[in-house]
Design a protein around this motif. Structure first.
Motif, PDB file in Angstrom:
ATOM      1  N   HIS A  42      32.968   8.110  32.565  1.00  0.00           N
ATOM      2  CA  HIS A  42      32.679   7.286  31.385  1.00  0.00           C
ATOM      3  C   HIS A  42      32.261   8.203  30.256  1.00  0.00           C
ATOM      4  O   HIS A  42      31.352   9.019  30.434  1.00  0.00           O
ATOM      5  CB  HIS A  42      31.517   6.327  31.647  1.00  0.00           C
ATOM      6  N   ASP A  43      32.883   8.046  29.120  1.00  0.00           N
ATOM      7  CA  ASP A  43      32.440   8.763  27.930  1.00  0.00           C
ATOM      8  C   ASP A  43      31.612   7.786  27.096  1.00  0.00           C
ATOM      9  O   ASP A  43      32.137   6.780  26.598  1.00  0.00           O
ATOM     10  CB  ASP A  43      33.641   9.255  27.110  1.00  0.00           C
ATOM     11  N   VAL A  44      30.304   8.065  26.980  1.00  0.00           N
ATOM     12  CA  VAL A  44      29.431   7.162  26.218  1.00  0.00           C
ATOM     13  C   VAL A  44      29.485   7.593  24.753  1.00  0.00           C
ATOM     14  O   VAL A  44      28.640   8.338  24.273  1.00  0.00           O
ATOM     15  CB  VAL A  44      27.977   7.201  26.757  1.00  0.00           C
ATOM     16  N   ASP A  45      30.515   7.153  24.059  1.00  0.00           N
ATOM     17  CA  ASP A  45      30.685   7.570  22.663  1.00  0.00           C
ATOM     18  C   ASP A  45      29.767   6.778  21.732  1.00  0.00           C
ATOM     19  O   ASP A  45      29.289   7.292  20.733  1.00  0.00           O
ATOM     20  CB  ASP A  45      32.145   7.377  22.229  1.00  0.00           C
ATOM     21  N   ALA A  46      29.559   5.501  22.040  1.00  0.00           N
ATOM     22  CA  ALA A  46      28.743   4.627  21.188  1.00  0.00           C
ATOM     23  C   ALA A  46      28.343   3.383  21.990  1.00  0.00           C
ATOM     24  O   ALA A  46      28.705   3.258  23.155  1.00  0.00           O
ATOM     25  CB  ALA A  46      29.550   4.209  19.966  1.00  0.00           C
ATOM     26  N   TYR A  93      26.816  16.165  30.049  1.00  0.00           N
ATOM     27  CA  TYR A  93      26.718  16.319  28.595  1.00  0.00           C
ATOM     28  C   TYR A  93      28.115  16.227  27.967  1.00  0.00           C
ATOM     29  O   TYR A  93      29.012  16.979  28.317  1.00  0.00           O
ATOM     30  CB  TYR A  93      26.046  17.663  28.267  1.00  0.00           C
ATOM     31  N   HIS A  94      28.274  15.289  27.024  1.00  0.00           N
ATOM     32  CA  HIS A  94      29.537  15.086  26.306  1.00  0.00           C
ATOM     33  C   HIS A  94      29.435  15.908  25.011  1.00  0.00           C
ATOM     34  O   HIS A  94      29.024  15.394  23.981  1.00  0.00           O
ATOM     35  CB  HIS A  94      29.675  13.587  26.026  1.00  0.00           C
ATOM     36  N   TYR A  95      29.775  17.164  25.119  1.00  0.00           N
ATOM     37  CA  TYR A  95      29.469  18.100  24.034  1.00  0.00           C
ATOM     38  C   TYR A  95      30.461  18.060  22.877  1.00  0.00           C
ATOM     39  O   TYR A  95      31.647  17.828  23.071  1.00  0.00           O
ATOM     40  CB  TYR A  95      29.351  19.530  24.585  1.00  0.00           C
ATOM     41  N   MET A 148      34.083  17.718  27.149  1.00  0.00           N
ATOM     42  CA  MET A 148      34.175  17.713  25.677  1.00  0.00           C
ATOM     43  C   MET A 148      34.364  16.302  25.113  1.00  0.00           C
ATOM     44  O   MET A 148      35.007  15.462  25.719  1.00  0.00           O
ATOM     45  CB  MET A 148      35.327  18.595  25.212  1.00  0.00           C
ATOM     46  N   HIS A 149      33.787  16.113  23.921  1.00  0.00           N
ATOM     47  CA  HIS A 149      34.076  14.904  23.139  1.00  0.00           C
ATOM     48  C   HIS A 149      35.251  15.272  22.232  1.00  0.00           C
ATOM     49  O   HIS A 149      35.269  16.352  21.646  1.00  0.00           O
ATOM     50  CB  HIS A 149      32.837  14.503  22.338  1.00  0.00           C
ATOM     51  N   GLY A 150      36.204  14.371  22.106  1.00  0.00           N
ATOM     52  CA  GLY A 150      37.449  14.706  21.414  1.00  0.00           C
ATOM     53  C   GLY A 150      37.345  14.951  19.915  1.00  0.00           C
ATOM     54  O   GLY A 150      38.171  15.643  19.351  1.00  0.00           O
ATOM     55  N   SER A 151      36.311  14.376  19.247  1.00  0.00           N
ATOM     56  CA  SER A 151      36.167  14.511  17.781  1.00  0.00           C
ATOM     57  C   SER A 151      37.518  14.471  17.061  1.00  0.00           C
ATOM     58  O   SER A 151      37.904  15.433  16.405  1.00  0.00           O
ATOM     59  CB  SER A 151      35.449  15.816  17.414  1.00  0.00           C
ATOM     60  N   VAL A 249      36.871   5.853  31.176  1.00  0.00           N
ATOM     61  CA  VAL A 249      36.640   4.636  30.391  1.00  0.00           C
ATOM     62  C   VAL A 249      35.576   4.868  29.319  1.00  0.00           C
ATOM     63  O   VAL A 249      34.671   5.676  29.492  1.00  0.00           O
ATOM     64  CB  VAL A 249      36.229   3.427  31.275  1.00  0.00           C
ATOM     65  N   HIS A 250      35.747   4.172  28.215  1.00  0.00           N
ATOM     66  CA  HIS A 250      34.771   4.168  27.120  1.00  0.00           C
ATOM     67  C   HIS A 250      34.159   2.764  27.098  1.00  0.00           C
ATOM     68  O   HIS A 250      34.769   1.850  26.522  1.00  0.00           O
ATOM     69  CB  HIS A 250      35.474   4.462  25.787  1.00  0.00           C
ATOM     70  N   PRO A 251      32.991   2.591  27.721  1.00  0.00           N
ATOM     71  CA  PRO A 251      32.452   1.223  27.857  1.00  0.00           C
ATOM     72  C   PRO A 251      32.287   0.477  26.523  1.00  0.00           C
ATOM     73  O   PRO A 251      32.330  -0.753  26.500  1.00  0.00           O
ATOM     74  CB  PRO A 251      31.106   1.438  28.545  1.00  0.00           C
TER      75      PRO A 251
END
Ligand SMILES: [Zn+2]
Length: 286
Positions: A42-46, A93-95, A148-151, A249-251
């Motif tokens: 899970h990527d916790v982007d927001a 860590y989603h850096y 990594m976070h994709g930015s 997944v991005h919840p």
């Protein structure tokens, strides 16, 4: 039934369990891969509350996965991180230190990073930031992997750090984009709010051309591509999916509140258009 709601996600999990798939966190897979398994990432982007709800839901099913938290306020939350960890999930860590540092500096117009010297300064500031942020997360829970976070809107790829440094020197055992054999693991991501959105993704993609023999439609017996979550559920019913899968997944994209759901639908479509253009620009540069 609407797609990208917690109800649909629940159905997806149930469908995997019914087909006797195991679920593993990334570190668990990395150290002891099971044969028929889903690496649940899970990527916790927001919208971090959605992640907590997902973590609780998975816990009810006895499922463990990995939650990658960003350092930015829309993601980082000590209380939520602790709660998700206590439910048995891995925290990572989603850096995004390179793109964050580049952004801050260019706002103040300090650096434009056009010369090699500027770039070296950016890398040095970014690795310091990485180390500091990792320590901040480790004051809450143990951290063994980073991702990594994709930015997508930044011109900087956050993985640039690892051209000059080694994350193992920071006590990090693995990074999914570097330490997964995508020749063996089939990659599924909800990036772009669809499961076949690789064309719209700036960075969340595997190096399929060289290594990803089991990815893409050729890996799915019967050939049909997977667009909606229901396509995956159907493919599972017909036992058409490979043995090893990484499911990202991005919840925040999964919401049953009609207004949030609708906003996410519209916003993702707009983003897909912008990202499609960025991918095209990048490809043209190559
Ligand atoms: Zn991300």
């Amino acid at each position: 039934m609407r797609d990208f709601t917690p109800e649909t996600y629940k159905l997806l999990l149930k469908s995997f369990l019914k087909q006797n798939y195991n679920f593993q966190s990334f570190i668990d897979f990395f150290t002891n891969a099971k044969s028929r398994t889903v690496i649940l990432r899970h990527d916790v982007d927001a919208r971090k509350m959605n992640s907590l709800l997902f973590a609780q839901l998975e816990n009810k099913f006895g499922i463990k996965g990995t939650y990658y938290f960003r350092i930015t306020p829309e993601s980082f939350d000590e209380n939520i991180i602790k709660q998700i960890y206590d439910l048995g999930h891995e925290i990572g860590y989603h850096y995004e230190d390179v793109s964050l540092i580049a952004k801050t500096r260019s706002i103040f117009n300090v650096q434009r990073y056009n010369t090699n010297r500027d770039k070296a300064l950016l890398i040095k500031a970014s690795i310091d930031s990485f180390s500091k942020n990792l320590a901040k997360l480790r004051r809450i829970v143990p951290v063994e992997t980073v991702c990594m976070h994709g930015s997508p809107l930044s011109k900087w790829d956050n993985r640039l750090l690892w051209k000059y440094y080694n994350y193992r020197d920071f006590g990090i055992k693995g990074e999914p984009y570097f330490d997964t054999d995508f020749g063996e693991v089939f990659y599924l991501t909800d990036t772009g709010r669809r499961w076949d959105g690789e064309a719209f993704s700036v960075r969340d993609k595997t190096t399929r051309k060289e290594t990803n023999k089991t990815s893409g439609t050729e890996a799915i017996k019967g050939g049909n591509s997977l667009h909606s979550t229901f396509d995956i559920i159907n493919a599972l019913k017909e036992n058409r999916l490979p043995e090893k899968i990484m499911l990202t997944v991005h919840p925040q994209r999964w919401d049953s509140r009609p207004l949030v759901w609708f906003r996410e639908l519209i916003w993702q479509n707009v983003k897909n258009i912008v990202k499609g253009t960025l991918v095209k620009i990048q490809n043209d540069k190559l």
